[in-house]
Design an enzyme around this catalytic site. Structure first.
Site, mmCIF file in Angstrom:
data_model
loop_
_atom_site.group_PDB
_atom_site.id
_atom_site.type_symbol
_atom_site.label_atom_id
_atom_site.label_comp_id
_atom_site.label_asym_id
_atom_site.label_seq_id
_atom_site.Cartn_x
_atom_site.Cartn_y
_atom_site.Cartn_z
ATOM 1 N N ARG A 152 -46.574 109.590 51.670
ATOM 2 C CA ARG A 152 -45.320 110.351 51.620
ATOM 3 C C ARG A 152 -45.049 110.916 50.224
ATOM 4 O O ARG A 152 -44.765 112.097 50.059
ATOM 5 C CB ARG A 152 -44.156 109.444 52.044
ATOM 6 C CG ARG A 152 -44.044 109.298 53.539
ATOM 7 C CD ARG A 152 -43.031 108.228 53.861
ATOM 8 N NE ARG A 152 -43.609 106.921 53.549
ATOM 9 C CZ ARG A 152 -43.826 105.972 54.439
ATOM 10 N NH1 ARG A 152 -43.492 106.149 55.685
ATOM 11 N NH2 ARG A 152 -44.361 104.819 54.096
ATOM 12 N N ILE A 153 -45.119 110.040 49.209
ATOM 13 C CA ILE A 153 -44.761 110.479 47.856
ATOM 14 C C ILE A 153 -45.865 111.364 47.273
ATOM 15 O O ILE A 153 -45.591 112.414 46.680
ATOM 16 C CB ILE A 153 -44.481 109.253 46.949
ATOM 17 C CG1 ILE A 153 -43.272 108.469 47.483
ATOM 18 C CG2 ILE A 153 -44.249 109.690 45.501
ATOM 19 C CD1 ILE A 153 -43.025 107.123 46.816
ATOM 20 N N ASP A 172 -57.749 109.808 48.576
ATOM 21 C CA ASP A 172 -57.078 108.853 49.462
ATOM 22 C C ASP A 172 -58.075 108.507 50.562
ATOM 23 O O ASP A 172 -58.430 109.365 51.375
ATOM 24 C CB ASP A 172 -55.804 109.494 50.062
ATOM 25 C CG ASP A 172 -54.966 108.494 50.854
ATOM 26 O OD1 ASP A 172 -55.544 107.591 51.488
ATOM 27 O OD2 ASP A 172 -53.736 108.624 50.827
ATOM 28 N N THR A 230 -45.934 106.115 38.726
ATOM 29 C CA THR A 230 -44.598 105.811 39.267
ATOM 30 C C THR A 230 -44.750 104.887 40.478
ATOM 31 O O THR A 230 -43.815 104.752 41.260
ATOM 32 C CB THR A 230 -43.870 107.097 39.716
ATOM 33 O OG1 THR A 230 -44.709 107.786 40.654
ATOM 34 C CG2 THR A 230 -43.532 108.004 38.559
ATOM 35 N N SER A 231 -45.935 104.279 40.623
ATOM 36 C CA SER A 231 -46.176 103.529 41.855
ATOM 37 C C SER A 231 -45.941 102.028 41.670
ATOM 38 O O SER A 231 -44.887 101.519 42.021
ATOM 39 C CB SER A 231 -47.574 103.834 42.362
ATOM 40 O OG SER A 231 -47.688 103.448 43.693
ATOM 41 N N ARG A 232 -46.897 101.322 41.111
ATOM 42 C CA ARG A 232 -46.727 99.902 40.796
ATOM 43 C C ARG A 232 -47.531 99.605 39.535
ATOM 44 O O ARG A 232 -48.651 100.095 39.360
ATOM 45 C CB ARG A 232 -47.230 99.003 41.932
ATOM 46 C CG ARG A 232 -46.307 98.902 43.135
ATOM 47 C CD ARG A 232 -45.012 98.141 42.827
ATOM 48 N NE ARG A 232 -44.111 98.069 43.972
ATOM 49 C CZ ARG A 232 -43.156 98.950 44.256
ATOM 50 N NH1 ARG A 232 -42.956 100.007 43.488
ATOM 51 N NH2 ARG A 232 -42.386 98.771 45.311
ATOM 52 N N ASP A 256 -43.286 104.600 35.017
ATOM 53 C CA ASP A 256 -41.988 104.161 35.538
ATOM 54 C C ASP A 256 -42.087 102.706 35.980
ATOM 55 O O ASP A 256 -41.098 102.115 36.397
ATOM 56 C CB ASP A 256 -41.571 105.049 36.719
ATOM 57 C CG ASP A 256 -40.153 104.741 37.206
ATOM 58 O OD1 ASP A 256 -39.254 104.644 36.331
ATOM 59 O OD2 ASP A 256 -39.944 104.578 38.419
ATOM 60 N N GLU A 261 -43.209 93.908 34.624
ATOM 61 C CA GLU A 261 -41.854 94.455 34.507
ATOM 62 C C GLU A 261 -40.750 93.506 34.952
ATOM 63 O O GLU A 261 -39.595 93.656 34.565
ATOM 64 C CB GLU A 261 -41.731 95.779 35.275
ATOM 65 C CG GLU A 261 -41.781 95.630 36.789
ATOM 66 C CD GLU A 261 -41.620 96.980 37.505
ATOM 67 O OE1 GLU A 261 -42.305 97.942 37.119
ATOM 68 O OE2 GLU A 261 -40.820 97.041 38.457
ATOM 69 N N HIS A 293 -38.373 101.741 36.016
ATOM 70 C CA HIS A 293 -38.411 101.739 37.486
ATOM 71 C C HIS A 293 -37.181 102.449 38.071
ATOM 72 O O HIS A 293 -36.422 101.870 38.840
ATOM 73 C CB HIS A 293 -38.519 100.303 38.027
ATOM 74 C CG HIS A 293 -39.221 100.250 39.354
ATOM 75 N ND1 HIS A 293 -40.174 99.299 39.654
ATOM 76 C CD2 HIS A 293 -39.115 101.035 40.457
ATOM 77 C CE1 HIS A 293 -40.608 99.503 40.893
ATOM 78 N NE2 HIS A 293 -39.983 100.553 41.392
HETATM 79 P P1 NAI Z 1 -47.355 105.615 51.674
HETATM 80 O O1 NAI Z 1 -47.703 104.357 52.381
HETATM 81 O O2 NAI Z 1 -46.698 106.726 52.421
HETATM 82 O O3 NAI Z 1 -48.666 106.226 50.986
HETATM 83 C C1 NAI Z 1 -49.603 105.487 50.278
HETATM 84 C C2 NAI Z 1 -50.930 106.217 50.409
HETATM 85 O O4 NAI Z 1 -51.864 105.552 49.554
HETATM 86 C C3 NAI Z 1 -51.509 106.219 51.828
HETATM 87 O O5 NAI Z 1 -51.823 107.531 52.232
HETATM 88 C C4 NAI Z 1 -52.754 105.351 51.695
HETATM 89 O O6 NAI Z 1 -53.817 105.777 52.564
HETATM 90 C C5 NAI Z 1 -53.119 105.567 50.239
HETATM 91 N N1 NAI Z 1 -54.045 104.579 49.721
HETATM 92 C C6 NAI Z 1 -54.261 103.315 50.150
HETATM 93 N N2 NAI Z 1 -55.252 102.760 49.431
HETATM 94 C C7 NAI Z 1 -55.651 103.678 48.525
HETATM 95 C C8 NAI Z 1 -56.644 103.693 47.506
HETATM 96 N N3 NAI Z 1 -57.431 102.630 47.293
HETATM 97 N N4 NAI Z 1 -56.774 104.807 46.771
HETATM 98 C C9 NAI Z 1 -56.009 105.896 47.015
HETATM 99 N N5 NAI Z 1 -55.067 105.942 47.969
HETATM 100 C C10 NAI Z 1 -54.890 104.848 48.704
HETATM 101 O O7 NAI Z 1 -46.473 105.164 50.437
HETATM 102 P P2 NAI Z 1 -45.425 106.035 49.620
HETATM 103 O O8 NAI Z 1 -44.111 105.975 50.310
HETATM 104 O O9 NAI Z 1 -46.023 107.354 49.305
HETATM 105 O O10 NAI Z 1 -45.305 105.170 48.281
HETATM 106 C C11 NAI Z 1 -46.382 105.043 47.379
HETATM 107 C C12 NAI Z 1 -46.051 103.956 46.384
HETATM 108 O O11 NAI Z 1 -44.961 104.386 45.560
HETATM 109 C C13 NAI Z 1 -45.516 102.661 47.016
HETATM 110 O O12 NAI Z 1 -46.588 101.813 47.392
HETATM 111 C C14 NAI Z 1 -44.700 102.071 45.930
HETATM 112 O O13 NAI Z 1 -45.505 101.170 45.209
HETATM 113 C C15 NAI Z 1 -44.337 103.243 45.030
HETATM 114 N N6 NAI Z 1 -42.899 103.467 44.966
HETATM 115 C C16 NAI Z 1 -42.312 103.531 43.723
HETATM 116 C C17 NAI Z 1 -40.954 103.736 43.594
HETATM 117 C C18 NAI Z 1 -40.289 103.868 42.268
HETATM 118 O O14 NAI Z 1 -39.054 103.766 42.179
HETATM 119 N N7 NAI Z 1 -41.016 104.093 41.190
HETATM 120 C C19 NAI Z 1 -40.103 103.831 44.789
HETATM 121 C C20 NAI Z 1 -40.822 103.831 46.043
HETATM 122 C C21 NAI Z 1 -42.170 103.619 46.111
#
Ligand code: NAI
Length: 329
Positions: A152-153, A172, A230-232, A256, A261, A293
């Site tokens: 999504r992001i 991906d 901005t992920s983890r 972020d 953290e 974050h």
């Molecule tokens: P999502 O589940 O929609 O997308 C994650 C994507 O990563 C999927 O398409 C998946 O196939 C892919 N993926 C899985 N393993 C992988 C790998 N080894 N290499 C490359 N891609 C891989 O998740 P979404 O909603 O896009 O969120 C992504 C991340 O953003 C979350 O896991 C979370 O950690 C982080 N996040 C950070 C926030 C913030 O405030 N900074 C807030 C919300 C989410």
């Protein structure tokens, strides 16, 4: 349901109170941890956020206190021992998406600030210093941007980067049809690392992605690359990235999130001596920008988090199940 809301902050209460029709909300400021888990005794539901600790030990304390539901106010659930939760009969529900736009837009804020140094310009101009020395940036237009994780992001980040006129590479291993329909080039990870002028991480933290950015991957990158996370925090081996910053291999770093953290973020520590030397080393670089974050932190996202969290709890209360339940693989 009686809900103990850990790591609660004043800014989220009004959103929850607006979205709440029937639950009994009890606001607790402490982070859920082995030291604070007993505060939840007698609560059917515990609600927590990204840096709360739902380890096996914590979950055992919650189960002993009668908790049946752990409602996460986040999408990520890497802080929950799902196997232990299943063993203890605690259901875990989450907010799969609240505002992917918020996080993707924050990634762009980090990119633009690092590139055009608006944070430095802001201070300079207020002090009457209109010199441009040290503020030189580059056109994003025509640059190659690599997006790791096209969920999504990542998809929104890719679209925004396309909007700037970047050529976008994506990696991906499980990209869905929506991602594949975008005008980006899907490549192997090593090709993305080697060809990108800027790299933005949008994949989840799992065993397979822990320290995805390490000494070997940094060595594969273009000299002077901009890296955005901005992920983890756990996606990055921070000492390896610090080594890359020292040689100039990494030209700019926007974070972020940070692996350690939970001891820092979401608190006002301005009056204390921060003990994390790795973090303090990061802050010493002029080309590093860290936010605490806040990628998710928009009005729209806070309202969506409140609505979905309370909806999850109501669904579980009514049916004993929830569409947004997460289970151990
Ligand atoms: P999502 O589940 O929609 O997308 C994650 C994507 O990563 C999927 O398409 C998946 O196939 C892919 N993926 C899985 N393993 C992988 C790998 N080894 N290499 C490359 N891609 C891989 O998740 P979404 O909603 O896009 O969120 C992504 C991340 O953003 C979350 O896991 C979370 O950690 C982080 N996040 C950070 C926030 C913030 O405030 N900074 C807030 C919300 C989410």
């Amino acid at each position: 349901m009686r809900i103990a809301i850990f790591s609660s902050r004043r800014y989220e209460r009004s959103f929850f109170e607006k979205a709440n029709a029937r639950h009994d909300l009890v606001w607790l400021e402490p982070r859920l941890s082995p030291e604070t888990a007993s505060l939840a005794a007698g609560f059917d539901c515990v609600c927590c956020f990204v840096n709360d600790e739902a380890s096996a030990g914590v979950l055992e304390t919650l189960a002993a206190g009668g908790t049946k539901l752990l409602a996460l106010r986040s999408a990520g659930y890497n802080n929950v021992d799902l196997a232990a939760a299943a063993r203890l009969g605690i259901h875990v529900v989450r907010v799969p998406a609240y505002s992917p736009h918020a996080v993707a837009e924050h990634a762009m804020a980090l990119i633009l600030t690092l590139n055009r140094k608006t944070h430095k310009a802001y201070n300079r101009v207020r002090e009457g210093n209109f010199s441009l020395d040290g503020l030189l940036g580059f056109d994003l237009h025509g640059r190659t941007a690599g997006v790791i994780g096209m969920g999504r992001i990542g998809q929104i980040a890719a679209r925004l980067l396309l909007g700037f006129g970047c050529r976008v590479l994506a990696y991906d291993p499980k990209a869905g049809p929506d991602a594949q329909a975008l005008p980006v080039a899907f490549v192997e990870l090593n090709a993305l690392l080697a060809e990108s002028d800027l790299i933005s991480l949008h994949c989840p933290l799992m065993k397979a992605t822990h320290h995805l950015i390490n000494a070997a991957s940094v060595a594969r990158m273009k000299h002077g690359v901009m890296l955005i996370n901005t992920s983890r925090g756990g996606l990055i081996d921070t000492p390896a990235v610090i080594a890359g910053l020292k040689t100039g291999q990494i030209g700019a770093l926007g974070l972020d999130v940070y692996e350690e953290e939970e001891d820092l973020f979401f608190e006002d520590l301005s009056g204390t001596v921060i003990q994390d030397d790795v973090f303090m080393r990061l802050l010493s670089f002029p080309n590093v920008l860290v936010t605490g974050h806040q990628g998710f932190f928009t009005e729209q996202a806070l309202f969506a988090i409140a609505q979905t969290t309370l909806g999850n709890i109501s669904e579980f209360e009514a049916t004993g199940r929830c569409t947004n339940e997460v289970r151990a693989a």
